[in-house]
Design a protein around this motif. Structure first.
Motif, PDB file in Angstrom:
ATOM      1  N   ALA A   1      17.413 -46.031 -99.506  1.00 20.43           N
ATOM      2  CA  ALA A   1      17.380 -46.543-101.261  1.00 20.43           C
ATOM      3  C   ALA A   1      16.879 -47.871-100.665  1.00 20.43           C
ATOM      4  CB  ALA A   1      19.325 -46.811-101.514  1.00 20.43           C
ATOM      5  N   TRP A   2      17.286 -48.283 -98.937  1.00 13.63           N
ATOM      6  CA  TRP A   2      16.344 -49.703 -99.118  1.00 13.63           C
ATOM      7  C   TRP A   2      14.380 -49.384 -99.249  1.00 13.63           C
ATOM      8  CZ3 TRP A   2      12.488 -49.952 -95.521  1.00 13.63           C
ATOM      9  CH2 TRP A   2      12.714 -49.013 -94.593  1.00 13.63           C
TER      10      TRP A   2
ATOM     11  N   GLU B   1      17.977 -55.648-101.223  1.00 20.79           N
ATOM     12  CA  GLU B   1      19.720 -56.196-101.722  1.00 20.79           C
ATOM     13  C   GLU B   1      20.778 -55.111-101.193  1.00 20.79           C
ATOM     14  OE1 GLU B   1      20.339 -57.332-106.275  1.00 20.79           O
ATOM     15  OE2 GLU B   1      22.391 -58.378-105.124  1.00 20.79           O
ATOM     16  N   PHE B   2      20.756 -54.071-101.808  1.00 17.77           N
ATOM     17  CA  PHE B   2      20.981 -52.972-101.354  1.00 17.77           C
ATOM     18  C   PHE B   2      21.515 -52.377 -99.782  1.00 17.77           C
ATOM     19  CE2 PHE B   2      22.739 -48.740-100.153  1.00 17.77           C
ATOM     20  CZ  PHE B   2      23.291 -47.909-101.164  1.00 17.77           C
TER      21      PHE B   2
ATOM     22  N   ASP C   1      19.096 -49.172-105.434  1.00 16.02           N
ATOM     23  CA  ASP C   1      19.295 -50.730-105.399  1.00 16.02           C
ATOM     24  C   ASP C   1      18.831 -51.423-106.683  1.00 16.02           C
ATOM     25  OD1 ASP C   1      18.808 -53.278-103.750  1.00 16.02           O
ATOM     26  OD2 ASP C   1      16.476 -53.179-105.146  1.00 16.02           O
ATOM     27  N   ARG C   2      18.867 -52.703-107.043  1.00 16.18           N
ATOM     28  CA  ARG C   2      18.582 -53.175-108.755  1.00 16.18           C
ATOM     29  C   ARG C   2      17.582 -53.022-108.682  1.00 16.18           C
ATOM     30  NH1 ARG C   2      20.169 -56.906-111.518  1.00 16.18           N
ATOM     31  NH2 ARG C   2      18.782 -59.138-112.886  1.00 16.18           N
ATOM     32  N   MET C   3      16.468 -52.994-108.156  1.00 11.45           N
ATOM     33  CA  MET C   3      14.841 -52.452-108.690  1.00 11.45           C
ATOM     34  C   MET C   3      14.793 -51.472-108.873  1.00 11.45           C
ATOM     35  SD  MET C   3      12.339 -51.925-105.467  1.00 11.45           S
ATOM     36  CE  MET C   3      13.090 -50.538-103.999  1.00 11.45           C
ATOM     37  N   THR C   4      15.433 -50.186-108.526  1.00 12.35           N
ATOM     38  CA  THR C   4      15.126 -49.129-108.906  1.00 12.35           C
ATOM     39  C   THR C   4      15.719 -49.091-109.693  1.00 12.35           C
ATOM     40  OG1 THR C   4      14.796 -48.424-106.262  1.00 12.35           O
ATOM     41  CG2 THR C   4      15.384 -46.703-107.940  1.00 12.35           C
ATOM     42  N   GLN C   5      17.512 -49.210-110.187  1.00 13.02           N
ATOM     43  CA  GLN C   5      17.717 -49.152-111.452  1.00 13.02           C
ATOM     44  C   GLN C   5      16.670 -49.728-112.603  1.00 13.02           C
ATOM     45  OE1 GLN C   5      21.164 -51.315-110.422  1.00 13.02           O
ATOM     46  NE2 GLN C   5      22.051 -49.632-109.952  1.00 13.02           N
ATOM     47  N   ILE C   6      16.009 -51.091-112.189  1.00 10.85           N
ATOM     48  CA  ILE C   6      15.322 -51.658-113.305  1.00 10.85           C
ATOM     49  C   ILE C   6      13.498 -50.699-113.667  1.00 10.85           C
ATOM     50  CG2 ILE C   6      14.193 -53.548-113.955  1.00 10.85           C
ATOM     51  CD1 ILE C   6      15.863 -54.757-112.362  1.00 10.85           C
TER      52      ILE C   6
END
Lengths: 403, 89
Positions: free
Chosen positions: A135-136, A111-112, A70-75
């Motif tokens: 991922a969530w 988001e994922f 997810d975006r939060m993990t990427q960041i």
């Protein structure tokens, strides 16, 4: 008791990515709040958010990680890289079991999850990514940071919103005191997607004002809820002796922590925030007079602003200590907010400057020395950071200059 | 559009879409007989890959197809046994 210090900062905020850019924006009062661009907000009552701009996950992460995060993990993974580099730590330098990961998460990878749910209902179960399995999940940032950096020491996640950001740092300190050399801690939260948005709207605390400079006004007579944001900070925490032995740069000490839960509504007993402050001060062996600035939780819901102002005034006296809320420039970042406030406090200590609360004119109802409009130069040696979670969670931390 | 033969190029595309490429691994190299694990794909990546092959080609793979076929060559052969032989030459 073992002193625990912060030696590295990884910041990802709506008004700046990386400690340098973020601090330049924050000391200058630059906002990151604007109309939502990640989806069309036209049909929703709240249309503003603090979005991180220009974060290109492909530039920061290997290809294997992109389809499973997810975006939060990427960041969070990128912010961890920045924090480790800032601390001068290469994960291979320490034994795997000397390094752990403790993050907070309020919503997981929303988001994922939204994208996979959409595939489930529109295309069928065979179209749902196998990576939805984790991922969530709330613990996914701790897990991915641990795997990517080979950190096998004590790890976990605190699932909670604003207050959880401080609770995670406190838990990291606990693990270091039990003998782990280094903990990657803090939080990155992000759920600015339609599914995340309706969940937040349902909470009833979002501002519906659509002017970026009028939408999030804590301690103002016009306070009418908050603007959500995404991001936060990842911090490297270490045993102070270990940090000194390896010649690390030390930003400051996580010196005190207190946490309380509010009594049941209608019980007649007072809210728990004041007690959390007193516990944090006692834990830091500090007096109210030792605190140079308070970073407020800043709910921007009148009843909660009143509770916070009363707690601060009860401990420090009327206008007894400078108070600020730099989150007026980012929106409320849920579990990411308090780690970002702690990082901001450390930068404030370093420069000797209190960043401003933007756009706010203090209501006559409160008696706070609120730092509004422009930053204030001051010797900053100790900072009190406050964070409250929905439903009655209160946490407070004392961050102190370690020089 | 799915064709009636499953090739290494199809597999590489599906691996990239579903699971990405491991750092230090070149899928364009000679990978036909390299174990998936060496290519950086753990069981979940293969599960995702199998799901995508099934969707795209309209076939159903046995659970063993993904656990027993440890290399691209073996998986490609297993997938092709499910695909129809063209009616006319």
């Amino acid at each position: 008791m073992t002193k625990v210090v912060v030696t590295g900062l990884g910041i990802a905020a709506p008004n700046g990515t990386g400690a340098e850019e973020y601090w330049a924006a924050t000391r200058g009062g630059k906002t990151g709040i604007g109309r939502i661009t990640r989806f069309d907000p036209a049909r929703y009552p709240s249309q503003l958010a603090g979005e991180i701009k220009g974060f290109d996950a492909e530039r920061h992460l290997p290809g294997r990680l992109l389809p499973q995060t997810d975006r939060m993990t990427q960041i969070a993974l990128a912010a961890t890289d920045w924090a480790l580099a800032d601390a001068g730590v290469r994960p291979g330098d320490m034994s795997d079991y000397d390094m752990g990961v403790v993050t907070a998460s309020s919503s997981g990878g929303f988001e994922f999850g939204q994208n996979e749910l959409r595939k489930l209902w529109s295309l069928g179960s065979k179209h749902v990514s196998a990576y939805q399995s984790f991922a969530w999940f709330y613990a996914v940032n701790s897990g991915q940071i641990s795997i990517r950096n080979g950190m096998k020491g004590p790890s976990g996640v605190v699932v909670s919103d604003q207050a959880g950001g401080l609770d995670a740092l406190a838990h990291a300190r606990r693990q270091i005191r039990k003998g782990t050399r280094l903990i990657v801690t803090g939080s990155i939260d992000a759920s600015i997607c339609p599914w995340g948005w309706v969940a937040q709207i349902a909470g009833g605390r979002l501002s519906t004002n659509d002017h970026p400079d009028r939408a999030y006004l804590p301690f103002d007579a016009e306070a009418g809820g908050h603007v959500p944001g995404e991001g936060g900070a990842i911090l490297i925490m270490e045993n102070a002796d270990g940090a000194r032995d390896r010649g690390a740069r030390v930003y400051g000490e996580f010196a005190g922590y207190g946490t309380t839960f509010d009594p049941k509504p209608g019980s007649g007993r007072p809210p728990g925030l004041r007690k959390a402050i007193e516990l944090a001060l006692a834990d830091a062996e500090a007096e109210p007079g030792d605190i140079d600035v308070v970073f407020a939780d800043a709910a921007a819901v009148p009843e909660q602003d009143r509770t916070e102002a009363e707690a601060i005034t009860a401990v420090f006296g009327p206008s007894g200590v400078p108070v600020t809320a730099p989150k007026t420039m980012t929106g409320r970042l849920y579990s990411g907010a308090a780690p970002l406030d702690v990082a901001t406090a450390l930068l404030a200590i370093e420069e000797g400057l209190i960043p401003p609360t933007t756009n706010v004119e203090q209501s006559a109802e409160y008696d706070l020395d609120l730092v509004t409009g422009r930053p204030r130069t001051a010797a900053v040696r100790a900072v009190l950071v406050l964070a409250r979670g929905e439903g009655g969670f209160n946490s407070a931390a004392v961050i102190r200059d370690a020089r | 559009m799915a064709t009636n033969t499953f090739t290494i190029e199809d597999l590489k595309r599906i691996l990239l879409e579903g699971a990405g490429e491991e750092e230090g691994v070149d899928l364009n190299g000679d990978i036909l007989d390299t174990d998936f694990e060496e290519l950086g794909y753990e069981s979940l990546a293969l599960l995702e890959t199998g799901g995508r092959i099934e969707r795209e080609y309209g076939i159903t793979l046995d659970d063993e197809a993904l656990t027993e076929n440890r290399t691209p060559r073996a998986l490609i052969a297993a997938v092709n046994t499910h695909l129809e032989v063209p009616a006319a030459a």
